[in-house]
Enzyme design. Structure first.
Site, PDB file in Angstrom:
ATOM      1  N   LYS A 191       0.873  -1.191   0.000  1.00  0.00           N
ATOM      2  CA  LYS A 191       0.000   0.000   0.000  1.00  0.00           C
ATOM      3  C   LYS A 191       0.902   1.231   0.000  1.00  0.00           C
ATOM      4  O   LYS A 191       1.403   1.648   1.040  1.00  0.00           O
ATOM      5  CB  LYS A 191      -0.868  -0.030   1.261  1.00  0.00           C
ATOM      6  N   GLY A 243       6.817   5.160   8.019  1.00  0.00           N
ATOM      7  CA  GLY A 243       5.990   6.363   7.979  1.00  0.00           C
ATOM      8  C   GLY A 243       6.105   7.116   9.286  1.00  0.00           C
ATOM      9  O   GLY A 243       7.076   6.961  10.033  1.00  0.00           O
ATOM     10  N   SER A 244       5.085   7.898   9.583  1.00  0.00           N
ATOM     11  CA  SER A 244       5.158   8.786  10.749  1.00  0.00           C
ATOM     12  C   SER A 244       4.925   8.018  12.053  1.00  0.00           C
ATOM     13  O   SER A 244       4.279   6.962  12.066  1.00  0.00           O
ATOM     14  CB  SER A 244       4.103   9.880  10.607  1.00  0.00           C
ATOM     15  N   THR A 245       5.400   8.575  13.127  1.00  0.00           N
ATOM     16  CA  THR A 245       5.195   7.970  14.448  1.00  0.00           C
ATOM     17  C   THR A 245       3.709   7.941  14.789  1.00  0.00           C
ATOM     18  O   THR A 245       3.207   6.962  15.352  1.00  0.00           O
ATOM     19  CB  THR A 245       6.013   8.755  15.494  1.00  0.00           C
ATOM     20  N   GLY A 248       2.247   5.103  12.992  1.00  0.00           N
ATOM     21  CA  GLY A 248       2.817   3.897  13.608  1.00  0.00           C
ATOM     22  C   GLY A 248       2.054   3.512  14.869  1.00  0.00           C
ATOM     23  O   GLY A 248       1.770   2.334  15.106  1.00  0.00           O
ATOM     24  N   GLU A 265       9.319   1.569  11.018  1.00  0.00           N
ATOM     25  CA  GLU A 265      10.387   2.548  10.746  1.00  0.00           C
ATOM     26  C   GLU A 265       9.724   3.917  10.775  1.00  0.00           C
ATOM     27  O   GLU A 265       9.012   4.274   9.838  1.00  0.00           O
ATOM     28  CB  GLU A 265      11.001   2.298   9.365  1.00  0.00           C
ATOM     29  N   CYS A 299      13.924  10.534   6.724  1.00  0.00           N
ATOM     30  CA  CYS A 299      13.643  10.250   8.139  1.00  0.00           C
ATOM     31  C   CYS A 299      14.864  10.481   9.031  1.00  0.00           C
ATOM     32  O   CYS A 299      14.736  10.940  10.156  1.00  0.00           O
ATOM     33  CB  CYS A 299      13.160   8.823   8.276  1.00  0.00           C
ATOM     34  N   GLU A 400       9.612  16.909  14.281  1.00  0.00           N
ATOM     35  CA  GLU A 400      10.079  16.566  12.931  1.00  0.00           C
ATOM     36  C   GLU A 400       9.412  17.503  11.926  1.00  0.00           C
ATOM     37  O   GLU A 400       8.180  17.551  11.832  1.00  0.00           O
ATOM     38  CB  GLU A 400       9.716  15.111  12.617  1.00  0.00           C
TER      39      GLU A 400
END
Ligand code: NAP
Length: 496
Positions: A191, A243-245, A248, A265, A299, A400
């Site tokens: 995806k 992707g983003s925290t 996640g 990650e 990242c 970030e």
């Protein structure tokens, strides 16, 4: 005269054939809902393609196809056959690399200079996993139970993997998940991010061309809902996510239903530490490109630039001057060093941080948004930006940004900078520049990050693990550990 961008677009036969559809069980299909969305070229703000908008129904179809392939033809592939297939895929990728690089340039705005330069890494990744396909095995383990019971372990593929990728490196990040999945005998539902789905769709076709049986790799494009449905799906055994925290954390929650395996990650706010005794001339361009490359959309970007007091002013000014001299513009122009950000939304987000930095009292040393009407005015561009006199508590030092923005902080000594570097919730990468071995060792031991680079930054290799500490995630990509993430260990006891 036709712009570089238009000329590159003209050459893409893949973009001429109408709606870009999902790839399920080896077939191109529209979303069950019939819905589509448009992918925007961030350099021009114009529509580049119409893409099927998959949702939970399409994810269901794709997972069923991946399950069927996992239990059917793919399970009969011997390690040597999987290896041969991966090697063939590497050759096919190499042959079509220019097209894939161009698609990423048009779709997410990374300069051709960068997407072309990733060729060796992309093809090399697949060759690396091909190499590992034939060395996956368990162990014979002596046990101490009474009698004569023999014990050993076998390694088995975890099964159906949901691979969810972000937009900042569409092709390489997809390959980073497909490589170990195929080497271990898993099947995949990929995806890609809604902002940059095109190279993943084309990659799906190329995998079929390389001989991958239908259903082993399925590609479902969509907006938000497709990823969430994949993460929650009961018949998916593992999610490999980059992707983003924030997302996640949602995936962790969604995975609870069937206790999925996860590798995450996530984001970063990596410290890049420059001691006064370092080779400063060598450090300036590396410190600059550790953030400005890919317009800051990396990242592990070294966005918290800690510089020792004695050389702070001189070093930070040189980094800003380096940034100001970079060529920013049409990413399809082969001489351009930086392109736009991926989307208008990302531009708005980064512009917010540019304002926040100034409001909080940091000193802007050039960069920012391009002024007025220019050749950059239709795209989502930000110039390489350096903030000096940044303090730890400022938002630009903690959050970030994911844009070409350096926050430069002063430090006194090693103990001081290690403690401050570790106050971040993130722990992805870190760098240190010094001529002192003792200082280098003190910092590499002290930093709580998944990678530490000494007198270099962002060196990467398929054999060397990469991943995060803390809220930058868990699991490793690259290296033997990566392959383990796609395997179950079964213990077998035989009472002969
Ligand atoms: P993102 O918003 O987290 O999206 C990543 C992917 O997750 C997209 O495919 C997205 O689909 C999907 N998604 C969205 N909501 C979801 C949900 N509820 N459940 C499952 N999937 C969902 O990240 P991004 O903005 O694309 O990428 C930037 C982030 O990635 C940064 O934080 C960066 O640090 C991180 N990153 C980390 C690494 C690493 O190796 N550590 C590498 C690259 C990037 P849609 O596009 O459809 O929303």
């Amino acid at each position: 005269m036709m712009s570089f961008n238009d000329a590159l677009r003209e050459k893409q036969t893949f973009l001429r054939e109408g709606e870009k559809r999902l790839l399920i069980d080896g077939q191109h299909v529209s979303a069950a809902s019939g819905q589509t969305f448009t992918s925007i070229n961030p350099a021009t703000g114009r529509v580049i393609a119409t893409v099927s908008d998959g949702d939970a129904v399409d994810i269901d179809r794709a997972v069923a196809s991946a399950r069927k392939a996992f239990e059917g033809p793919w399970s009969r592939f011997k390690p040597a056959e999987r290896q041969a297939l991966l090697l063939r895929l590497a050759d096919v990728l190499d042959e079509h690399y220019e097209e894939l690089a161009s698609l990423d340039t048009l779709d997410m705005g990374a300069p051709l200079l960068r997407t072309r330069a990733s060729r060796e890494r992309a093809v090399g990744l697949i060759r690396y996993y091909a190499g590992l396909a034939m060395s996956i095995h368990g162990e014979t383990i002596p046990n101490s139970v009474p009698g004569d019971i023999f014990s050993y372990t076998v390694k088995e593929p975890v099964g159906v993997v949901g691979a969810i990728t972000p937009w900042n490196g569409p092709l390489t990040l997809a390959l980073w998940k497909i490589g170990p999945a195929l080497a271990t005998g898993c099947t995949v539902v990929l995806k890609p991010a809604e902002q940059s789905p095109l190279s993943s769709l084309r990659l799906g076709e190329l995998c079929l061309e390389a001989g991958l049986p239908p259903g082993v790799l399925n590609v479902v494009t969509g907006r938000g809902g497709a990823g969430a449905a994949l993460a929650a799906h009961h018949d998916v055994d593992k999610i490999a996510f980059t992707g983003s925290t924030r997302v996640g954390q949602k995936i962790i929650e969604a995975s609870a239903g069937n206790i999925k395996r996860l590798s995450l990650e996530l984001g970063g706010k990596s410290p890049h530490i420059i001691f006064a005794d370092a080779d400063l001339d060598a450090a300036v361009p590396v410190a600059a490109m550790a953030v400005f490359a890919n317009s800051g959309q990396i990242c592990s970007a070294g966005t918290r630039l800690f510089v020792q007091e004695a050389v702070y002013d001189e070093f930070v000014e040189k980094v800003a001057a380096f940034g100001n001299a970079l060529r920013v513009g049409d990413p399809a122009d082969p001489d351009m060093q930086l392109g736009p950000l991926v989307s208008e939304q990302q531009l708005t987000r980064v512009a917010g941080y540019l304002r926040a930095g100034q409001d909080e009292g940091a000193t802007l040393l050039g960069g920012g948004l391009p002024a007025g009407q220019s050749e950059l005015s239709n795209g989502f561009f930000v110039r390489p930006t350096v903030f000096a006199n940044v303090r730890d508590e400022m938002r630009i030092a903690r959050e970030e940004i994911f844009g070409p923005v350096i926050s430069a902080l002063r430090f006194s000594d090693a103990a001081n900078v290690i403690a401050r570097a570790n106050t971040s919730d993130f722990g992805l990468g870190g760098g240190v520049w010094t001529r002192s071995l003792a200082t280098a060792q003190q910092v590499t031991r002290g930093l709580r990050t998944g990678s530490v680079w000494v007198n270099c930054y962002q060196a990467m290799d398929p054999a060397v693990p990469f991943g995060g500490y803390k809220m930058s995630g868990y699991g490793r990509e690259s290296g033997r550990e990566h392959v383990e993430e796609f395997l179950n260990t079964k213990a077998v006891w035989i009472n002969a």
